[in-house]
Scaffold this motif. Structure first.
Motif, PDB file in Angstrom:
ATOM      1  N   ILE A 181      30.218  43.247  47.581  1.00 23.16           N
ATOM      2  CA  ILE A 181      30.582  43.838  46.443  1.00 23.16           C
ATOM      3  C   ILE A 181      32.086  43.984  46.453  1.00 23.16           C
ATOM      4  O   ILE A 181      32.687  43.883  45.446  1.00 23.16           O
ATOM      5  N   ILE A 182      32.412  44.267  47.679  1.00 21.17           N
ATOM      6  CA  ILE A 182      34.286  44.357  47.553  1.00 21.17           C
ATOM      7  C   ILE A 182      34.840  43.136  47.270  1.00 21.17           C
ATOM      8  O   ILE A 182      35.783  43.077  46.703  1.00 21.17           O
ATOM      9  N   ILE A 183      34.177  42.108  47.842  1.00 19.59           N
ATOM     10  CA  ILE A 183      34.878  40.761  47.415  1.00 19.59           C
ATOM     11  C   ILE A 183      34.469  40.206  46.044  1.00 19.59           C
ATOM     12  O   ILE A 183      35.604  39.903  45.401  1.00 19.59           O
ATOM     13  N   LEU A 184      33.273  40.268  45.421  1.00 16.47           N
ATOM     14  CA  LEU A 184      32.897  39.514  44.482  1.00 16.47           C
ATOM     15  C   LEU A 184      32.433  40.332  43.287  1.00 16.47           C
ATOM     16  O   LEU A 184      32.128  40.261  42.176  1.00 16.47           O
ATOM     17  N   GLY A 185      32.709  41.664  43.355  1.00 15.85           N
ATOM     18  CA  GLY A 185      32.414  42.620  42.397  1.00 15.85           C
ATOM     19  C   GLY A 185      33.268  42.655  41.414  1.00 15.85           C
ATOM     20  O   GLY A 185      34.199  41.725  41.187  1.00 15.85           O
ATOM     21  N   PRO A 186      32.957  43.365  40.261  1.00 19.04           N
ATOM     22  CA  PRO A 186      33.870  43.359  38.740  1.00 19.04           C
ATOM     23  C   PRO A 186      35.234  43.449  39.143  1.00 19.04           C
ATOM     24  O   PRO A 186      36.302  42.858  38.467  1.00 19.04           O
ATOM     25  N   ARG A 187      35.730  44.278  39.941  1.00 20.12           N
ATOM     26  CA  ARG A 187      37.022  44.735  40.380  1.00 20.12           C
ATOM     27  C   ARG A 187      37.335  44.135  41.777  1.00 20.12           C
ATOM     28  O   ARG A 187      38.124  44.881  42.240  1.00 20.12           O
ATOM     29  N   GLY A 188      36.888  43.308  42.401  1.00 17.76           N
ATOM     30  CA  GLY A 188      36.852  42.878  43.814  1.00 17.76           C
ATOM     31  C   GLY A 188      38.175  42.048  43.872  1.00 17.76           C
ATOM     32  O   GLY A 188      39.109  41.691  43.409  1.00 17.76           O
ATOM     33  N   TRP A 189      38.212  41.643  45.407  1.00 14.45           N
ATOM     34  CA  TRP A 189      38.971  40.571  45.957  1.00 14.45           C
ATOM     35  C   TRP A 189      39.325  39.490  45.044  1.00 14.45           C
ATOM     36  O   TRP A 189      40.367  38.815  44.792  1.00 14.45           O
ATOM     37  N   LEU A 190      38.392  38.595  44.832  1.00  9.78           N
ATOM     38  CA  LEU A 190      38.282  37.738  43.947  1.00  9.78           C
ATOM     39  C   LEU A 190      38.920  37.805  42.656  1.00  9.78           C
ATOM     40  O   LEU A 190      39.462  36.875  42.212  1.00  9.78           O
ATOM     41  N   TRP A 191      38.374  39.021  41.991  1.00 12.26           N
ATOM     42  CA  TRP A 191      39.086  39.318  40.673  1.00 12.26           C
ATOM     43  C   TRP A 191      40.496  39.399  40.869  1.00 12.26           C
ATOM     44  O   TRP A 191      41.439  39.098  39.894  1.00 12.26           O
ATOM     45  N   ASP A 192      41.084  39.862  42.048  1.00 13.17           N
ATOM     46  CA  ASP A 192      42.314  40.178  42.061  1.00 13.17           C
ATOM     47  C   ASP A 192      43.310  38.848  42.443  1.00 13.17           C
ATOM     48  O   ASP A 192      44.253  38.504  41.581  1.00 13.17           O
ATOM     49  N   ILE A 199      30.960  35.199  38.021  1.00  9.27           N
ATOM     50  CA  ILE A 199      30.038  35.336  39.177  1.00  9.27           C
ATOM     51  C   ILE A 199      29.552  36.732  39.311  1.00  9.27           C
ATOM     52  O   ILE A 199      30.540  37.858  38.991  1.00  9.27           O
ATOM     53  N   ASN A 200      28.461  37.224  39.250  1.00  7.47           N
ATOM     54  CA  ASN A 200      27.891  38.436  39.185  1.00  7.47           C
ATOM     55  C   ASN A 200      26.989  38.636  40.480  1.00  7.47           C
ATOM     56  O   ASN A 200      25.814  38.334  40.679  1.00  7.47           O
ATOM     57  N   ILE A 201      27.645  39.622  41.436  1.00  9.89           N
ATOM     58  CA  ILE A 201      26.990  39.833  42.387  1.00  9.89           C
ATOM     59  C   ILE A 201      25.819  40.777  42.283  1.00  9.89           C
ATOM     60  O   ILE A 201      24.826  40.729  43.057  1.00  9.89           O
ATOM     61  N   TYR A 202      25.798  41.379  41.170  1.00  9.46           N
ATOM     62  CA  TYR A 202      24.657  42.337  40.736  1.00  9.46           C
ATOM     63  C   TYR A 202      23.705  41.520  40.033  1.00  9.46           C
ATOM     64  O   TYR A 202      23.281  41.928  38.873  1.00  9.46           O
ATOM     65  N   SER A 203      23.131  40.680  40.865  1.00  7.76           N
ATOM     66  CA  SER A 203      22.117  39.777  39.920  1.00  7.76           C
ATOM     67  C   SER A 203      21.027  39.308  40.937  1.00  7.76           C
ATOM     68  O   SER A 203      21.216  39.647  42.307  1.00  7.76           O
ATOM     69  N   PHE A 204      19.995  38.640  40.712  1.00  3.19           N
ATOM     70  CA  PHE A 204      19.067  38.171  41.471  1.00  3.19           C
ATOM     71  C   PHE A 204      19.597  37.272  42.536  1.00  3.19           C
ATOM     72  O   PHE A 204      19.233  37.468  43.709  1.00  3.19           O
ATOM     73  N   TRP A 205      20.535  36.274  41.804  1.00  6.30           N
ATOM     74  CA  TRP A 205      20.991  35.470  42.800  1.00  6.30           C
ATOM     75  C   TRP A 205      21.996  35.717  43.735  1.00  6.30           C
ATOM     76  O   TRP A 205      22.332  35.424  44.849  1.00  6.30           O
ATOM     77  N   GLY A 206      22.729  36.830  43.287  1.00  4.95           N
ATOM     78  CA  GLY A 206      23.543  37.623  44.346  1.00  4.95           C
ATOM     79  C   GLY A 206      23.010  38.070  45.476  1.00  4.95           C
ATOM     80  O   GLY A 206      23.140  38.120  46.611  1.00  4.95           O
ATOM     81  N   LEU A 207      21.686  38.816  44.967  1.00  3.16           N
ATOM     82  CA  LEU A 207      20.976  39.418  46.019  1.00  3.16           C
ATOM     83  C   LEU A 207      20.562  38.517  47.188  1.00  3.16           C
ATOM     84  O   LEU A 207      20.341  38.570  48.357  1.00  3.16           O
ATOM     85  N   VAL A 208      19.965  37.360  46.372  1.00  3.97           N
ATOM     86  CA  VAL A 208      19.376  36.239  47.327  1.00  3.97           C
ATOM     87  C   VAL A 208      20.435  35.515  48.237  1.00  3.97           C
ATOM     88  O   VAL A 208      20.196  35.405  49.418  1.00  3.97           O
ATOM     89  N   PHE A 209      21.832  35.522  47.944  1.00  6.70           N
ATOM     90  CA  PHE A 209      22.848  34.885  48.526  1.00  6.70           C
ATOM     91  C   PHE A 209      22.918  36.038  49.776  1.00  6.70           C
ATOM     92  O   PHE A 209      23.045  35.591  51.024  1.00  6.70           O
ATOM     93  N   VAL A 210      22.982  37.154  49.578  1.00  4.05           N
ATOM     94  CA  VAL A 210      23.345  38.067  50.516  1.00  4.05           C
ATOM     95  C   VAL A 210      22.300  38.449  51.652  1.00  4.05           C
ATOM     96  O   VAL A 210      22.341  38.325  52.727  1.00  4.05           O
ATOM     97  N   MET A 238      21.937  48.637  46.817  1.00  6.55           N
ATOM     98  CA  MET A 238      23.222  48.404  46.347  1.00  6.55           C
ATOM     99  C   MET A 238      23.606  47.598  45.436  1.00  6.55           C
ATOM    100  O   MET A 238      24.506  47.671  44.704  1.00  6.55           O
ATOM    101  N   LEU A 239      22.778  46.466  45.239  1.00  9.35           N
ATOM    102  CA  LEU A 239      22.997  45.403  44.332  1.00  9.35           C
ATOM    103  C   LEU A 239      22.198  45.618  43.115  1.00  9.35           C
ATOM    104  O   LEU A 239      21.823  44.825  42.084  1.00  9.35           O
ATOM    105  N   ARG A 240      21.796  46.897  42.973  1.00 11.93           N
ATOM    106  CA  ARG A 240      20.906  47.523  41.838  1.00 11.93           C
ATOM    107  C   ARG A 240      19.914  46.254  41.397  1.00 11.93           C
ATOM    108  O   ARG A 240      19.665  46.237  40.124  1.00 11.93           O
TER     109      ARG A 240
END
Length: 555
Positions: free
Chosen positions: A142-153, A170-181, A252-254
């Motif tokens: 979430i810190i890396i790929l979140g809406p205002r995460g490191w990747l966004w910076d 890239i939406n970490i708050y999604s099915f595929w984001g949860l699958v990845f984690v 956490m990933l809603r």
């Protein structure tokens, strides 16, 4: 009293006395026959029976409450909540299990069967994601790929990158984001088990297939993969059960599955709906276990006595690609999460996050996890000793009941404990003792597995010799057997301690007011995006869990 009445009384007493004697003699004969003439000590049997009953309380409670939930409640949930939850849970479990199994088997093959540089080192490094709780991994991504995460910076300052990510978000708050984690932090279950099987595989079978003109690809699919079937099945069932029971990463990933729905139903004080959903989750778990057990019947065995270690495959021009895949997995599952935690921990330390509250949370975790570990070791001893030395229908039933809590999500275990202690043992209700009991119900089988592995290496003739000298089974266990299996018992206790440190849903439901553990603080602080307070606790949990993993891999 005349002579006739006296004779009748004597005759009646003679008839009744042999009847009772016959009954007790019959019971005694059957009891001794059950144990092959050597029944165990009644103290051991009583402790094991009570332990097995306590372990089965959660599943009994859920079944009982769901049966009396009423047809209206069942129909309402079947029409509204259950279909969507069923799809979310099953699709997530299937996809994560398939991807994690594929990744785990591929990595195990690369590390153990290919001339990969640093092969033994990778065996240890690729197992490290096992000590990172998925909810910690979810927080880091979430810190890396979140809406205002490191990747966004990074891409926010580069217009050409920004246009790419606007078209392919890239939406970490999604099915595929949860699958990845979940995939990144569960593949070691398959990786470790498949690696152990690959190291024991006999090269003779591959040589015979090669002499018949089989290509390397054909050998893998027709020879190696069938031998790996038990390892793949064991790893897959562990991953599937974990995904079914996970709460931290999912919340956490809603994403909404049965575990998160059960938790929120309890939060709204609707325990009946929670038990109905729990019953459905238990049925899913039983189906998963049945599928794995039915496929396990078709296995391939190595019958050759002339064992040869497997030969390493020369990767040649594929070495760079394989090394890149291994490095990418290691970076995504270990390096990036640790960098994130170290970064935010340094900020937290500079802001005073390591204060008296932090050490209180640490002490709370050590207290309940230590109690669970200690009592798991003590309670596992009678169970494994009876199973190994006094095999019978009774001990098999006790063993299966003792394992019932291991297949249940922590949230269902917590539901059963809440019901029992709230209604019948109110003296302990609202105390941290309930958390320790939940940990024991969840993770006692880990202590049993480790202790049983050590006990199976001890010859039963030692017990027979001690029994011939008049020693009881209780004395044999603690005076003779325990010193011999102590390393395995301690290893099981360490596993219980580490697993308890990472347990989240049971802790959330059972913790008394003001009693937080490290796992609870990680979840709470990460949910509020206060990462400088969550990161030090997460880093400490990982460091504590790393020690027993390193010890086990060195065995």
């Amino acid at each position: 009293m005349n002579n006739k009445q006296s004779l009748q009384k004597q005759h009646t007493s003679k008839v009744r006395k042999p009847w009772f004697r016959t009954f007790f003699h019959y019971c005694s004969v059957k009891w001794n026959k059950l144990w092959n003439g050597h029944p165990p000590d009644y103290v051991l049997l009583t402790i094991a029976s009570i332990t097995a009953l306590v372990m089965s309380v959660p599943i009994i409670y859920v079944i009982w409450r769901s049966l009396f939930a009423g047809s209206e409640r069942w129909l309402k949930l079947l029409d509204t909540r259950i279909p969507g939850l069923l799809w979310n849970t099953l699709s997530l479990t299937f996809v994560v299990t398939a991807l994690a199994v594929t990744m785990g088997v591929a990595l195990a093959w690369f590390v153990n069967r290919c001339d990969l540089p640093g092969g033994k080192t990778w065996q240890w490094l690729l197992a490290l994601p096992l000590v990172i709780p998925p909810y910690v991994g979810a927080m880091t991504y979430i810190i890396i790929l979140g809406p205002r995460g490191w990747l966004w910076d990074v891409w926010g300052s580069q217009p050409w990158l920004q246009s790419i990510f606007e078209n392919y978000p890239i939406n970490i708050y999604s099915f595929w984001g949860l699958v990845f984690v979940l995939t990144m932090f569960t593949y070691p279950y398959v990786f470790l088990i498949a690696s152990a099987s690959l190291r024991k595989m006999n090269r003779n079978f591959e040589d015979a297939a090669r002499s018949q003109g089989y290509s390397m690809q054909s050998i893998f699919w027709k020879i190696s993969l069938p031998f790996l079937r038990p390892a793949i099945g064991a790893g897959a069932i562990l991953i599937a059960l974990y995904v079914l029971s996970d709460f931290g990463a999912i919340s956490m990933l809603r994403y909404m599955t049965f575990t998160s729905a059960i938790y929120y139903q309890m939060g709204s004080f609707d325990s009946v709906a929670a038990t109905v959903l729990s019953m459905v989750l238990i049925l899913i778990t039983i189906v998963v276990l049945w599928i794995e057990a039915s496929t396990r019947k078709r296995t391939v065995h190595q019958t050759s006595n002339s064992y040869k270690p497997p030969e390493l495959i020369k990767l040649g021009r594929w070495k760079t690609l394989v090394m890149g895949i291994v490095l990418a997995v290691f970076v995504l599952s270990v390096v990036l999460p640790v960098i994130v935690l170290v970064y935010w921990s340094s900020i937290g330390i500079s802001m005073g996050a390591i204060n008296s509250k932090f050490w209180q949370y640490t002490w709370n975790s050590i207290l309940v996890c230590g109690l669970a570990s200690l009592f798991s070791m003590l309670l596992a001893l009678p169970l494994i000793y009876l199973k190994s030395r006094y095999r019978s229908v009774f001990t098999r039933m006790i063993d299966r009941l003792a394992y019932s809590g291991y297949a249940l999500p922590g949230i269902i275990v917590a539901l059963g404990i809440i019901f029992i202690f709230n209604n019948y043992i109110q003296l302990l209700y609202g105390s941290f003792i309930l958390i320790a009991i939940a940990y024991i119900v969840r993770f006692l089988p880990q202590a049993m597995q480790s202790g049983e592995a050590s006990l199976n290496l001890i010859s039963p003739r030692i017990d027979e010799a001690a029994r011939s000298l008049g020693h009881s089974s209780l004395k044999i266990l603690f005076k003779i057997t325990l010193p011999l299996i102590m390393p395995g018992v301690l290893a099981g206790g360490a596993l219980v301690f580490v697993s308890s440190m990472k347990e989240l849903p049971a802790t959330l439901l059972l913790r008394p007011p003001g009693f937080d553990t490290l796992s609870v603080r990680i979840w709470v602080e990460a949910g509020e995006a206060v990462y400088h307070l969550a990161a030090p606790a997460a880093l400490l949990v990982i460091l504590v869990a790393t020690l027993p993993l390193r010890w086990m891999l060195n065995k």
